[in-house]
Structures are given as structure tokens and as C-alpha cells.
Design a protein around this motif. Structure first.
Motif, PDB file in Angstrom:
ATOM      1  N   TRP A   1       0.815  -1.215   0.000  1.00  0.00           N
ATOM      2  CA  TRP A   1       0.000   0.000   0.000  1.00  0.00           C
ATOM      3  C   TRP A   1       0.849   1.265   0.000  1.00  0.00           C
ATOM      4  CZ3 TRP A   1      -1.672  -4.515   2.085  1.00  0.00           C
ATOM      5  CH2 TRP A   1      -2.904  -4.975   1.622  1.00  0.00           C
ATOM      6  N   HIS A   2       2.133   1.149   0.314  1.00  0.00           N
ATOM      7  CA  HIS A   2       3.020   2.313   0.281  1.00  0.00           C
ATOM      8  C   HIS A   2       3.308   2.757  -1.157  1.00  0.00           C
ATOM      9  CE1 HIS A   2       3.749   2.747   4.553  1.00  0.00           C
ATOM     10  NE2 HIS A   2       3.785   1.429   4.630  1.00  0.00           N
TER      11      HIS A   2
ATOM     12  N   MET B   1       0.944   3.503  -3.098  1.00  0.00           N
ATOM     13  CA  MET B   1      -0.069   4.542  -3.316  1.00  0.00           C
ATOM     14  C   MET B   1       0.551   5.867  -2.873  1.00  0.00           C
ATOM     15  SD  MET B   1      -3.428   2.577  -1.877  1.00  0.00           S
ATOM     16  CE  MET B   1      -4.719   3.259  -2.901  1.00  0.00           C
ATOM     17  N   ALA B   2       0.758   6.756  -3.807  1.00  0.00           N
ATOM     18  CA  ALA B   2       1.479   8.002  -3.525  1.00  0.00           C
ATOM     19  C   ALA B   2       0.701   8.949  -2.623  1.00  0.00           C
ATOM     20  CB  ALA B   2       1.841   8.705  -4.832  1.00  0.00           C
ATOM     21  N   ASP B   3      -0.596   8.929  -2.741  1.00  0.00           N
ATOM     22  CA  ASP B   3      -1.428   9.862  -1.994  1.00  0.00           C
ATOM     23  C   ASP B   3      -1.666   9.330  -0.574  1.00  0.00           C
ATOM     24  OD1 ASP B   3      -3.466  11.403  -0.879  1.00  0.00           O
ATOM     25  OD2 ASP B   3      -4.622  11.497  -2.730  1.00  0.00           O
ATOM     26  N   PRO B   4      -1.156  10.007   0.461  1.00  0.00           N
ATOM     27  CA  PRO B   4      -1.362   9.543   1.834  1.00  0.00           C
ATOM     28  C   PRO B   4      -2.834   9.435   2.226  1.00  0.00           C
ATOM     29  CG  PRO B   4       0.287  11.294   1.778  1.00  0.00           C
ATOM     30  CD  PRO B   4      -0.319  11.201   0.397  1.00  0.00           C
ATOM     31  N   LEU B   5      -3.688  10.265   1.650  1.00  0.00           N
ATOM     32  CA  LEU B   5      -5.120  10.172   1.952  1.00  0.00           C
ATOM     33  C   LEU B   5      -5.705   8.869   1.417  1.00  0.00           C
ATOM     34  CD1 LEU B   5      -6.252  13.867   1.324  1.00  0.00           C
ATOM     35  CD2 LEU B   5      -5.890  12.706   3.523  1.00  0.00           C
ATOM     36  N   GLN B   6      -5.272   8.456   0.215  1.00  0.00           N
ATOM     37  CA  GLN B   6      -5.729   7.179  -0.331  1.00  0.00           C
ATOM     38  C   GLN B   6      -5.220   6.022   0.517  1.00  0.00           C
ATOM     39  OE1 GLN B   6      -4.704   6.800  -4.470  1.00  0.00           O
ATOM     40  NE2 GLN B   6      -6.405   8.083  -5.129  1.00  0.00           N
ATOM     41  N   GLN B   7      -3.955   6.102   0.956  1.00  0.00           N
ATOM     42  CA  GLN B   7      -3.400   5.051   1.829  1.00  0.00           C
ATOM     43  C   GLN B   7      -4.258   4.897   3.076  1.00  0.00           C
ATOM     44  OE1 GLN B   7       0.623   5.836   2.966  1.00  0.00           O
ATOM     45  NE2 GLN B   7       1.446   5.483   0.923  1.00  0.00           N
ATOM     46  N   ALA B   8      -4.572   6.005   3.708  1.00  0.00           N
ATOM     47  CA  ALA B   8      -5.336   5.972   4.957  1.00  0.00           C
ATOM     48  C   ALA B   8      -6.775   5.505   4.731  1.00  0.00           C
ATOM     49  CB  ALA B   8      -5.321   7.349   5.615  1.00  0.00           C
ATOM     50  N   ALA B   9      -7.369   5.898   3.614  1.00  0.00           N
ATOM     51  CA  ALA B   9      -8.767   5.568   3.343  1.00  0.00           C
ATOM     52  C   ALA B   9      -8.945   4.125   2.878  1.00  0.00           C
ATOM     53  CB  ALA B   9      -9.341   6.524   2.304  1.00  0.00           C
TER      54      ALA B   9
ATOM     55  N   ARG C   1       7.679   2.195   1.518  1.00  0.00           N
ATOM     56  CA  ARG C   1       7.689   1.219   0.432  1.00  0.00           C
ATOM     57  C   ARG C   1       8.884   0.273   0.503  1.00  0.00           C
ATOM     58  NH1 ARG C   1       7.693   3.324  -5.803  1.00  0.00           N
ATOM     59  NH2 ARG C   1       8.533   1.438  -6.715  1.00  0.00           N
ATOM     60  N   HIS C   2      10.062   0.833   0.737  1.00  0.00           N
ATOM     61  CA  HIS C   2      11.277   0.016   0.745  1.00  0.00           C
ATOM     62  C   HIS C   2      11.241  -1.035   1.859  1.00  0.00           C
ATOM     63  CE1 HIS C   2      15.392  -1.057  -0.079  1.00  0.00           C
ATOM     64  NE2 HIS C   2      15.709  -0.843   1.194  1.00  0.00           N
ATOM     65  N   ALA C   3      10.774  -0.663   3.039  1.00  0.00           N
ATOM     66  CA  ALA C   3      10.691  -1.607   4.156  1.00  0.00           C
ATOM     67  C   ALA C   3       9.743  -2.762   3.827  1.00  0.00           C
ATOM     68  CB  ALA C   3      10.245  -0.880   5.422  1.00  0.00           C
TER      69      ALA C   3
ATOM     70  N   ARG D   1      -2.268  -3.382   9.138  1.00  0.00           N
ATOM     71  CA  ARG D   1      -1.016  -3.811   9.771  1.00  0.00           C
ATOM     72  C   ARG D   1       0.191  -3.282   8.996  1.00  0.00           C
ATOM     73  NH1 ARG D   1      -4.233  -8.231  11.271  1.00  0.00           N
ATOM     74  NH2 ARG D   1      -3.949  -9.377   9.331  1.00  0.00           N
ATOM     75  N   GLN D   2       0.126  -3.368   7.677  1.00  0.00           N
ATOM     76  CA  GLN D   2       1.258  -2.904   6.873  1.00  0.00           C
ATOM     77  C   GLN D   2       1.487  -1.404   7.036  1.00  0.00           C
ATOM     78  OE1 GLN D   2       1.658  -2.331   2.298  1.00  0.00           O
ATOM     79  NE2 GLN D   2       2.122  -4.489   2.721  1.00  0.00           N
TER      80      GLN D   2
END
Length: 185
Positions: free
Chosen positions: A94-95, A97-105, A157-159, A149-150
């Protein structure tokens, strides 16, 4: 068939059998599988090299999909065609996804969701087969839990990519046996 985005400003893709897939060919002539995270769920894409009519026919028949979380926050989507003993996996990060709002949603989106499977020619990017099915509620819940969890466990992303590389040491057949699977007829 069109994919209607959840967030405004997202592209609408039209999928037509026999035509070019409307997303860039990432296979570069190699057989591979990947998952495209959409704002609401997942598209599983398999690039096949030298497709045969029997391969395409498999995608029209019964198959299974599931999730195996190799480590907390490191999910693999498993796709299995029992008639041909064909199994493949895709990883989810999920990292990407460049947009942090999309990641959170993404993990919180609870509307009815569809899971898409596309079979593409690895050389031409031609869409050979396409299936879209309502995702089993239990599957969607497991995937969304893995996303949470991720996103909380890994800083970027790298982690996640490092954790995926470690998890890929587990044989695919073992992952498939450990996965929670769901059938599509």
C-alpha cells in the motif's frame, strides 16, 4: 467493461477483450503477475508468455483466490486454477499509493467491492480474459486488516519490499496451502 473510480480525479478504464489493456505493459515480454491497488480494492493481472487457448479457457472457468499473510502486514494474494494445477501469487504494498489520503482511506472503505482478474499477453498487452467477481466479505476483511497492519508497521515502500523479499523464500505451494481460499464458478 469499465472501472468506475471511488475518488474523483481517478481515471476510468474500459476493458475490451482482444484489445490492448488500458494500463501500461509492465511485463516487458516476461511472464509475471502483479496486483494493482485501486482506490477501492484490487485488480490481479497476469502477463502470460505464449498463451494457448486452454490457458484463456481456464480464466473463464472455476478458480480460487485467497490471501496468505506471510508475516504481519506482508500479504500475498494467491490465485489457483485447480483444473490445471496452476497457482500464482501477487504481493500487496500500500506504500506504492502516492497519496497519503488514499493510503489511509483504503483499509476503511466498506462499500461492496469487486475483485478483478485480467489475463494479458506479455508481449502485446492484449487483454485475453477478464473476470470480475464480488469479493467475499471475509476475504475483503482479511485484506483490509493486512493493509492496516502494513501501514502501521512499515515506515515506507522500501521496508515492505524487504519484508516481501524475505517472505518470497516460502515455497508458493506452501503459501497456497496456508491461504484462506474462496471459489469463483
Amino acid at each position: 467493461m469499465a472501472y468506475k473510480p471511488y475518488y474523483s480525479g481517478q481515471p476510468v478504464y474500459v476493458f475490451r477483450l482482444g484489445e490492448l489493456y488500458p494500463v501500461h505493459n509492465q511485463a516487458n515480454g516476461q511472464e509475471k503477475a502483479r496486483a494493482d491497488l485501486t482506490p477501492t480494492f484490487i485488480n490481479v493481472v497476469y502477463y502470460i508468455l505464449h498463451p494457448k487457448p486452454a490457458d484463456v479457457q481456464l480464466w473463464r472457468g472455476r478458480f480460487e483466490y485467497g490471501i496468505c499473510e506471510a508475516a504481519p502486514g506482508v500479504p500475498f494474494i494467491i490465485t489457483r486454477f485447480p483444473a490445471a494445477n496452476w497457482v500464482f501469487d501477487v504481493t500487496l504494498n500500500w506504500h506504492h499509493m502516492a497519496d497519503p489520503l488514499q493510503q489511509a482511506a483504503w483499509p476503511e472503505h466498506d462499500e461492496p467491492i469487486a475483485l478483478s482478474f485480467a489475463l494479458l499477453d506479455a508481449r502485446t498487452n492484449q487483454l485475453l480474459a477478464f473476470r470480475q467477481t464480488p469479493a467475499a466479505p471475509q476475504f475483503a476483511a482479511l485484506v483490509r486488516q493486512a493493509a492496516r497492519r502494513q501501514l502501521t508497521r512499515f515506515p515506507g515502500r522500501h521496508a515492505v519490499e524487504q519484508a516481501i523479499a524475505q517472505a518470497e523464500r516460502v515455497p508458493l505451494q506452501l503459501m497456497a496451502r496456508q491461504a484462506t481460499m474462496f471459489a469463483v464458478d
